[in-house]
Design a protein around this motif. Sequence first.
Motif, PDB file in Angstrom:
ATOM      1  N   PHE A  31       2.969  -2.475   1.162  1.00  0.00           N
ATOM      2  CA  PHE A  31       4.078  -2.891   0.317  1.00  0.00           C
ATOM      3  C   PHE A  31       4.837  -1.667  -0.191  1.00  0.00           C
ATOM      4  O   PHE A  31       6.065  -1.604  -0.126  1.00  0.00           O
ATOM      5  CB  PHE A  31       3.577  -3.746  -0.855  1.00  0.00           C
ATOM      6  CG  PHE A  31       4.638  -3.993  -1.879  1.00  0.00           C
ATOM      7  CD1 PHE A  31       5.708  -4.841  -1.603  1.00  0.00           C
ATOM      8  CD2 PHE A  31       4.610  -3.346  -3.110  1.00  0.00           C
ATOM      9  CE1 PHE A  31       6.717  -5.042  -2.532  1.00  0.00           C
ATOM     10  CE2 PHE A  31       5.615  -3.532  -4.040  1.00  0.00           C
ATOM     11  CZ  PHE A  31       6.667  -4.385  -3.758  1.00  0.00           C
ATOM     12  N   ARG A  32       4.078  -0.674  -0.685  1.00  0.00           N
ATOM     13  CA  ARG A  32       4.729   0.532  -1.231  1.00  0.00           C
ATOM     14  C   ARG A  32       5.467   1.316  -0.147  1.00  0.00           C
ATOM     15  O   ARG A  32       6.481   1.941  -0.409  1.00  0.00           O
ATOM     16  CB  ARG A  32       3.683   1.413  -1.924  1.00  0.00           C
ATOM     17  CG  ARG A  32       3.219   0.740  -3.193  1.00  0.00           C
ATOM     18  CD  ARG A  32       2.079   1.410  -3.920  1.00  0.00           C
ATOM     19  NE  ARG A  32       1.543   0.390  -4.824  1.00  0.00           N
ATOM     20  CZ  ARG A  32       0.260   0.130  -5.028  1.00  0.00           C
ATOM     21  NH1 ARG A  32      -0.667   0.846  -4.427  1.00  0.00           N
ATOM     22  NH2 ARG A  32      -0.101  -0.839  -5.829  1.00  0.00           N
ATOM     23  N   TYR A  33       4.979   1.265   1.077  1.00  0.00           N
ATOM     24  CA  TYR A  33       5.655   1.950   2.182  1.00  0.00           C
ATOM     25  C   TYR A  33       6.909   1.176   2.646  1.00  0.00           C
ATOM     26  O   TYR A  33       7.650   1.652   3.494  1.00  0.00           O
ATOM     27  CB  TYR A  33       4.709   2.083   3.385  1.00  0.00           C
ATOM     28  CG  TYR A  33       3.684   3.221   3.312  1.00  0.00           C
ATOM     29  CD1 TYR A  33       3.505   3.984   2.166  1.00  0.00           C
ATOM     30  CD2 TYR A  33       2.899   3.524   4.419  1.00  0.00           C
ATOM     31  CE1 TYR A  33       2.563   5.006   2.118  1.00  0.00           C
ATOM     32  CE2 TYR A  33       1.958   4.550   4.379  1.00  0.00           C
ATOM     33  CZ  TYR A  33       1.794   5.292   3.226  1.00  0.00           C
ATOM     34  OH  TYR A  33       0.866   6.302   3.198  1.00  0.00           O
ATOM     35  N   GLY A  34       7.057  -0.048   2.129  1.00  0.00           N
ATOM     36  CA  GLY A  34       8.206  -0.854   2.542  1.00  0.00           C
ATOM     37  C   GLY A  34       7.973  -1.629   3.824  1.00  0.00           C
ATOM     38  O   GLY A  34       8.904  -1.957   4.558  1.00  0.00           O
ATOM     39  N   PHE A  35       6.712  -1.960   4.098  1.00  0.00           N
ATOM     40  CA  PHE A  35       6.382  -2.684   5.330  1.00  0.00           C
ATOM     41  C   PHE A  35       6.299  -4.187   5.111  1.00  0.00           C
ATOM     42  O   PHE A  35       5.893  -4.916   6.012  1.00  0.00           O
ATOM     43  CB  PHE A  35       5.027  -2.214   5.882  1.00  0.00           C
ATOM     44  CG  PHE A  35       4.992  -0.791   6.348  1.00  0.00           C
ATOM     45  CD1 PHE A  35       6.148  -0.049   6.468  1.00  0.00           C
ATOM     46  CD2 PHE A  35       3.787  -0.202   6.684  1.00  0.00           C
ATOM     47  CE1 PHE A  35       6.101   1.271   6.904  1.00  0.00           C
ATOM     48  CE2 PHE A  35       3.734   1.112   7.121  1.00  0.00           C
ATOM     49  CZ  PHE A  35       4.897   1.855   7.225  1.00  0.00           C
ATOM     50  N   GLU A  87      13.728  -6.098   8.884  1.00  0.00           N
ATOM     51  CA  GLU A  87      14.171  -6.083  10.284  1.00  0.00           C
ATOM     52  C   GLU A  87      13.176  -6.790  11.184  1.00  0.00           C
ATOM     53  O   GLU A  87      11.975  -6.784  10.920  1.00  0.00           O
ATOM     54  CB  GLU A  87      14.243  -4.630  10.769  1.00  0.00           C
ATOM     55  CG  GLU A  87      15.563  -3.971  10.535  1.00  0.00           C
ATOM     56  CD  GLU A  87      15.532  -2.528  11.060  1.00  0.00           C
ATOM     57  OE1 GLU A  87      15.172  -2.326  12.232  1.00  0.00           O
ATOM     58  OE2 GLU A  87      15.848  -1.625  10.270  1.00  0.00           O
ATOM     59  N   GLY A 105      -3.096   9.272   6.137  1.00  0.00           N
ATOM     60  CA  GLY A 105      -2.121   9.680   5.127  1.00  0.00           C
ATOM     61  C   GLY A 105      -2.472  11.046   4.578  1.00  0.00           C
ATOM     62  O   GLY A 105      -3.610  11.271   4.162  1.00  0.00           O
ATOM     63  N   ARG A 152      -2.985   6.291  -4.369  1.00  0.00           N
ATOM     64  CA  ARG A 152      -2.807   4.841  -4.463  1.00  0.00           C
ATOM     65  C   ARG A 152      -1.499   4.362  -3.812  1.00  0.00           C
ATOM     66  O   ARG A 152      -1.284   3.168  -3.668  1.00  0.00           O
ATOM     67  CB  ARG A 152      -2.866   4.413  -5.925  1.00  0.00           C
ATOM     68  CG  ARG A 152      -4.260   4.520  -6.546  1.00  0.00           C
ATOM     69  CD  ARG A 152      -5.073   3.245  -6.348  1.00  0.00           C
ATOM     70  NE  ARG A 152      -4.364   2.121  -6.942  1.00  0.00           N
ATOM     71  CZ  ARG A 152      -4.038   1.017  -6.290  1.00  0.00           C
ATOM     72  NH1 ARG A 152      -4.359   0.867  -5.041  1.00  0.00           N
ATOM     73  NH2 ARG A 152      -3.397   0.046  -6.901  1.00  0.00           N
ATOM     74  N   PHE A 153      -0.629   5.281  -3.425  1.00  0.00           N
ATOM     75  CA  PHE A 153       0.600   4.857  -2.731  1.00  0.00           C
ATOM     76  C   PHE A 153       0.318   4.372  -1.301  1.00  0.00           C
ATOM     77  O   PHE A 153       1.194   3.783  -0.662  1.00  0.00           O
ATOM     78  CB  PHE A 153       1.627   6.004  -2.692  1.00  0.00           C
ATOM     79  CG  PHE A 153       2.361   6.206  -3.994  1.00  0.00           C
ATOM     80  CD1 PHE A 153       3.299   5.273  -4.427  1.00  0.00           C
ATOM     81  CD2 PHE A 153       2.107   7.309  -4.791  1.00  0.00           C
ATOM     82  CE1 PHE A 153       3.973   5.456  -5.625  1.00  0.00           C
ATOM     83  CE2 PHE A 153       2.776   7.497  -5.996  1.00  0.00           C
ATOM     84  CZ  PHE A 153       3.702   6.561  -6.418  1.00  0.00           C
ATOM     85  N   PRO A 196      -1.617   1.943   6.663  1.00  0.00           N
ATOM     86  CA  PRO A 196      -1.291   0.570   6.274  1.00  0.00           C
ATOM     87  C   PRO A 196      -0.567  -0.127   7.430  1.00  0.00           C
ATOM     88  O   PRO A 196       0.390   0.405   7.966  1.00  0.00           O
ATOM     89  CB  PRO A 196      -0.344   0.746   5.083  1.00  0.00           C
ATOM     90  CG  PRO A 196      -0.588   2.136   4.580  1.00  0.00           C
ATOM     91  CD  PRO A 196      -0.966   2.937   5.789  1.00  0.00           C
ATOM     92  N   GLU A 222       5.284  -3.992  11.659  1.00  0.00           N
ATOM     93  CA  GLU A 222       5.451  -3.162  12.844  1.00  0.00           C
ATOM     94  C   GLU A 222       4.157  -2.961  13.625  1.00  0.00           C
ATOM     95  O   GLU A 222       4.178  -2.728  14.828  1.00  0.00           O
ATOM     96  CB  GLU A 222       5.917  -1.776  12.374  1.00  0.00           C
ATOM     97  CG  GLU A 222       7.169  -1.299  12.975  1.00  0.00           C
ATOM     98  CD  GLU A 222       7.295   0.192  12.655  1.00  0.00           C
ATOM     99  OE1 GLU A 222       7.860   0.907  13.482  1.00  0.00           O
ATOM    100  OE2 GLU A 222       6.813   0.618  11.592  1.00  0.00           O
TER     101      GLU A 222
END
Lengths: 452, 452
Positions: free
Chosen positions: B393-397, B111, B380, B388-389, B413, B417
Amino acid sequence: MRSGPAAVLLPPALFSRASSTSSVLEVARSAREAARKLAALPLEDRNDALNRVASALENAKTEIETANKSDCEIAAKPESNVAPPLQARLKFGGSKFRDTIQGVRDLMKLEDPIGRIQLHRELDQGLVLKRKTVPLGVLGIIFEARPDAAVQIASLGIKSGNGVLLKCGREAVGSCRAIVSAIKDGLKTSKASPDVVALLTTREETAEMMKMKEYVDLIIPRGSNSFVQYVMQNTDIPVLGHADGICHIFVDKAAEIQKAVEIATDSKIQYPSACNAVETILVHEAVAKQFLEAFGSRAEKEGIEIRGCQGTLKHVKGAEAVEADWSTEYGDKIVSVKIVPSMESAMQHINTYGSRHTDCIITEDASAAAVFQSQVDAAGVYWNCSTRFADGFRYGFGAEVGISTSMMPPRGPVGLEGLVTYRYIMTGNGHVVKSYTGDGAKPFTHKNLPLQ
Amino acid sequence: MRSGPAAVLLPPALFSRASSTSSVLEVARSAREAARKLAALPLEDRNDALNRVASALENAKTEIETANKSDCEIAAKPESNVAPPLQARLKFGGSKFRDTIQGVRDLMKLEDPIGRIQLHRELDQGLVLKRKTVPLGVLGIIFEARPDAAVQIASLGIKSGNGVLLKCGREAVGSCRAIVSAIKDGLKTSKASPDVVALLTTREETAEMMKMKEYVDLIIPRGSNSFVQYVMQNTDIPVLGHADGICHIFVDKAAEIQKAVEIATDSKIQYPSACNAVETILVHEAVAKQFLEAFGSRAEKEGIEIRGCQGTLKHVKGAEAVEADWSTEYGDKIVSVKIVPSMESAMQHINTYGSRHTDCIITEDASAAAVFQSQVDAAGVYWNCSTRFADGFRYGFGAEVGISTSMMPPRGPVGLEGLVTYRYIMTGNGHVVKSYTGDGAKPFTHKNLPLQ
């Protein structure tokens, strides 16, 4: 207990605990601890605390007004050398007192700024990420000699779950002691700890606070640009800067002249010393004569002094503007005026001399307004309204702790919403990163879930 | 043109423009100008630019790989004194190249972070306020010797409408020159200007950039804590700090032991030098024996070294931990371990020694998890999953420019946004503040309107 002078009612010992380094440290540490507990209180308990604070302030009206009267009398002495506008801001009683208390109760109606879910996403089956707003922690706010600001800031802190260390201008120390004492009295009967709010009264204490990175999360200095700069350069704590307000109005070639005159006048004289007052009016050459003749006679009537470019002075009375005028915040009924050949040139001037506070275009041409509002790099970009609207209360934020002119958020008037940060909260069930890397890596689902 | 060494293909003149103060200034100024135009491009044009950048990188694969091979050969020489993990990160080819390009194309699907209406409110009839996201402007990013990071950061900049000044680690200069040259080639055929992305290659240029408050809006240093501290102390520009990552895992008394062992192991060895790798494991005394025996044998198998408190060493082999261990980011297969009497004590330890990066609780007790996740003050706070999450990238950013451990947003991270700010856009029709003050003041309506 409602009659004697404030000095008798408030033993110095009540505040002397903050008089040395170790005491400021202790106050900050207690505020952090108290803030942590405040943050965990549900909204109704924080609102109840606000209500009790409002009542306690009402109960202490006599003490507060007495202390304030004494502050005002000292400030009025010639040897105190306090400017009349500052003396006016110092006064706290009557309708100002009533309105300020009403402001505390109005804050109760506002939505909770903390605990909001901003993002809710499944990363994979059973592995769910949420982003939730949380308070910043402890705010250190250095404000001018305005007793009403102490009430507003403390209330915003309580509602947003933050601790607040208040440092007021020296002229208002007596009033603020009475106010903070009442606030603490109110908090004592609530579920929040009175340690959430503390008053610092000396410069030495401010200097100590600026070193306490571990206990203070944000410093908000309100005052002159040089003071804000000083704070920024002398602390490692993030600073929310209420810097210079060099606001502009651009009178476009498609401006409706009378509207432009009214807006320019209001932007200047409605409160000339405010940071959102206009300092420079840029006029498109196509309407220069028409606008300047109308504005010139209005300015004369209202006692506004003009510093104009050479072209301007053909149409209005005034002194010739020098280079320094374009970057001066007058804080008074003075305005600089420049004729420009185009909107492009006006925007160039604003992006060069402006302070990214609030800039406004007056035009009936919607497409010109759209270009101006997308290309001028200020916290507020306005079309056909007074720059004086740039204010947390007017925006509906429940007053403000300050106005930030930085690019990074929080920007513009900062109220409740600007006093929070967020935390990423992740829940899994034994999920490890190894499963999502290398050969045979599982893909992430990255599915947005409803915000709860 | 696809064969010769990179040095021949890329004439030094292409980059020498940034070799003195005035040239860095010129590059920064051009980036700001180009970014202003980029910000005005609709999403489809910015996505098209990304697509062209991806293709240009594919077309320049041979040049980039040749330049990278040369960088790697120099880094491998004993006299270069480059640690093996750094050499591994420097390599850029094969699947890493392919994945990185795919990352650019994936970014197209995300988005639009700019132009979002965050607030839409009628203040009074005909007086409407909007808060809209806009790019920050120009980002200065100082990153390690990782060629893939140059591609990721430049792409995030293009998508979010920001200009980017890239300064890579010296070992990767050849590779990054080839990459930035290809990115600029791609941009030349798009509606965005190639000036949006620029490469700085020397420390002197970095020092110059840190002084350019007028042209650079945010500096993101990635690297050691001391380097980040150095940058923070030597610039007036806001800094997004990717500081120490002292991440914790707390093994609660209600932990499922095997789950705890798997998560702790993954958090440590999946990428030991990452900032989101765990450094300290805190174990509730009630499960200490059980957990430590299981984890100890797993650690031995995986080559994880343990620095334990005295109690820990009764159950596992290892060296005795000293005070410094609790605040050390090992960046290696080493973990400190401490037995604690309660969750309260674990949280106390984390709030004392942690770096507010990512901390995790392992428990089957949902109410314990809720307390931990609300009271630990980190970007976090995890429950039953690997630290390690914590990654954009892993958060979908769409990848990340860095991880911030500050309290103020953007926090954690930071991806698309986090690279935007906002602007208040107000539209009136001659509205002045005078009407809303004093006797007969009009009230504000403060009516929220739908977000468009």
